[in-house]
Design a protein around this motif. Sequence first.
Motif, PDB file in Angstrom:
ATOM      1  N   GLY A  11      21.693  10.912   8.266  1.00  0.00           N
ATOM      2  CA  GLY A  11      21.903  11.904   7.212  1.00  0.00           C
ATOM      3  C   GLY A  11      21.005  13.104   7.383  1.00  0.00           C
ATOM      4  N   ASN A  12      20.878  13.886   6.328  1.00  0.00           N
ATOM      5  CA  ASN A  12      20.161  15.159   6.391  1.00  0.00           C
ATOM      6  C   ASN A  12      18.660  14.991   6.592  1.00  0.00           C
ATOM      7  N   THR A  13      18.071  13.970   6.012  1.00  0.00           N
ATOM      8  CA  THR A  13      16.690  13.587   6.309  1.00  0.00           C
ATOM      9  C   THR A  13      16.760  12.326   7.149  1.00  0.00           C
ATOM     10  N   CYS A  14      16.349  12.427   8.406  1.00  0.00           N
ATOM     11  CA  CYS A  14      16.585  11.299   9.317  1.00  0.00           C
ATOM     12  C   CYS A  14      15.403  10.344   9.399  1.00  0.00           C
ATOM     13  N   VAL A  15      14.204  10.778   8.973  1.00  0.00           N
ATOM     14  CA  VAL A  15      13.027   9.910   9.008  1.00  0.00           C
ATOM     15  C   VAL A  15      12.161  10.179   7.781  1.00  0.00           C
ATOM     16  N   ARG A  16      11.698   9.097   7.147  1.00  0.00           N
ATOM     17  CA  ARG A  16      10.709   9.199   6.069  1.00  0.00           C
ATOM     18  C   ARG A  16       9.513   8.321   6.411  1.00  0.00           C
ATOM     19  N   VAL A  17       8.320   8.822   6.122  1.00  0.00           N
ATOM     20  CA  VAL A  17       7.079   8.104   6.395  1.00  0.00           C
ATOM     21  C   VAL A  17       6.314   7.916   5.096  1.00  0.00           C
ATOM     22  N   PRO A  41       0.775  -1.245   0.000  1.00  0.00           N
ATOM     23  CA  PRO A  41       0.000   0.000   0.000  1.00  0.00           C
ATOM     24  C   PRO A  41       0.804   1.291   0.000  1.00  0.00           C
ATOM     25  N   PHE A  42       2.046   1.288  -0.450  1.00  0.00           N
ATOM     26  CA  PHE A  42       2.864   2.492  -0.355  1.00  0.00           C
ATOM     27  C   PHE A  42       3.209   3.029  -1.732  1.00  0.00           C
ATOM     28  N   GLY A  43       3.294   4.354  -1.815  1.00  0.00           N
ATOM     29  CA  GLY A  43       3.616   5.011  -3.068  1.00  0.00           C
ATOM     30  C   GLY A  43       5.112   5.047  -3.332  1.00  0.00           C
ATOM     31  N   THR A  44       5.473   5.804  -4.354  1.00  0.00           N
ATOM     32  CA  THR A  44       6.870   5.840  -4.777  1.00  0.00           C
ATOM     33  C   THR A  44       7.678   6.944  -4.099  1.00  0.00           C
ATOM     34  N   GLU A  45       7.026   7.825  -3.352  1.00  0.00           N
ATOM     35  CA  GLU A  45       7.723   8.885  -2.631  1.00  0.00           C
ATOM     36  C   GLU A  45       7.140   8.997  -1.226  1.00  0.00           C
ATOM     37  N   PRO A  46       7.940   9.435  -0.253  1.00  0.00           N
ATOM     38  CA  PRO A  46       7.406   9.572   1.110  1.00  0.00           C
ATOM     39  C   PRO A  46       6.332  10.643   1.183  1.00  0.00           C
ATOM     40  N   ASP A  47       5.400  10.444   2.103  1.00  0.00           N
ATOM     41  CA  ASP A  47       4.321  11.406   2.315  1.00  0.00           C
ATOM     42  C   ASP A  47       4.660  12.413   3.399  1.00  0.00           C
ATOM     43  N   PHE A  48       5.670  12.086   4.221  1.00  0.00           N
ATOM     44  CA  PHE A  48       6.067  12.954   5.330  1.00  0.00           C
ATOM     45  C   PHE A  48       7.517  12.634   5.644  1.00  0.00           C
ATOM     46  N   GLN A  49       8.295  13.651   5.998  1.00  0.00           N
ATOM     47  CA  GLN A  49       9.674  13.388   6.376  1.00  0.00           C
ATOM     48  C   GLN A  49      10.154  14.404   7.392  1.00  0.00           C
TER      49      GLN A  49
END
Length: 480
Positions: free
Chosen positions: A410-416, A58-66
Amino acid sequence: MNRFTTAALSVPTVLTLLAGSAVGQSVVEISEDGRRAAFPALEPIEHAQPAEGAGGLPFGTEPDFQIDLRRQVGGLAIADMNNDGFNDIVVVCYISNSFPPYDDWREMIFYGSASGPSATPGWVSDNETHAGDVQIGDINGDTHPDMVVVRGGSVRTDPVQIYFGSASGPATSPGFFASFARRQWGTAADLVDIDDDNDLDVVTTGQGLSPDPFRPILLFRNESGTLNPVPAWQSAEEEISNGVAHSVFTGLDPNPDLVVAKWVNFRSGIYGNLTGTPDTTPFFEVATDDTDRGAAVGDVTGNGIPEVLFGGDPARLYEVGLSGLTEIWAASPPNGGTQDIRLHDIDGDGDLDVADVVFSSGRAYLYQNNGGTLDSTPTWTYDAPEVGTAITFGDLNNDGRDDLVVGYSGNTCVRVFYAQVPDCPADLAPPAGVLDLADVQAFVGGFVAQDPIADLAAPFGVFDLADVQAFVTSFNAGCP
């Protein structure tokens, strides 16, 4: 494409690299246990790559929140930490000799709301701790979730600390420190009622530092809501261990056995527990040693008996039988080197899928379970520019569906990645793309059990006529 090179390194080796050729690289990342280094080659990123016939993950190709903070994430957890009815993201961080250096490694909580989590922490610890793992549970029996943090970064006498919870959230300073006479670098933890007395005990894995890199597995026993800071048990072997889970395998007693992942030169295995105190040596081990990191347990095949999953190069699933551990599945990713691994029902079809994040490449892999058979090549991949460090699941946007959360250094530490409504909501049972009586039975069973797979219409979290109508409408429309 592989954008990194990776190796098993000790801290002294890493320091040598930083003093020499590694400083010529723009970025050097080191894992929280100091045993992996990655050197980005700065090639283009592929981002998410659903495999052909991805089967409804159920997940897309890009994060929805980071979360765009430069941190080294050592562990992730999803829980409602402040009792407001919304799940929060718990992030613990580590410090290493990475280059460029990191300047903050405190624990953080990103509080949730009706619209989802905040991108800035609503809770920050007073102290900075090299944290390799975090587990959430009620240790002291006051009904509020506590943060159990495993500490590393050097060998220390207090490899565990706990931030005790309250109605409004955890205290910002630890209220418990473990005490171990032999200095230990903690790597991972499991909260488990090891002795069937209705409270949570803490089991930790760990290591030392060269020239004395080996340490035992430790058990800290809970005594009616008070965790004893001195280990009540330790394994006979001194090794490098870095992942622990539990299940009851013997069937002779209610006491859970321990499943432990071990690094190269040591064999991952299971420690029996018939009396409430685990055996000091494993009763089953895998056939070969590997770079195992991370352990999980669950009934993947659907035969009613839990299997054992170890993250390695590659991740492998083992059947537990009278004669030992038998490998029944191995992942086949473009590149391996698990840093964190999970078993989770990702697609809501009632069976357990595999989630794997790789340090060196920054890739998160999902392997779908199709009626008891796992895909061998990744069903879904996300390729990040940072290195991968942690992975977990939980409902963050309050729609009753578990979302995917990936941690990085790294620079973005969490992706949702928010779980999306499937194209064919009524297709709840294999074979995929076919609507038949099995799907009806799956819906009815899920509805009665109040399983999220049957929660097809708002308000989510409530099972009512709207869900039934949504299923009937989808079933009659057929799958696209």
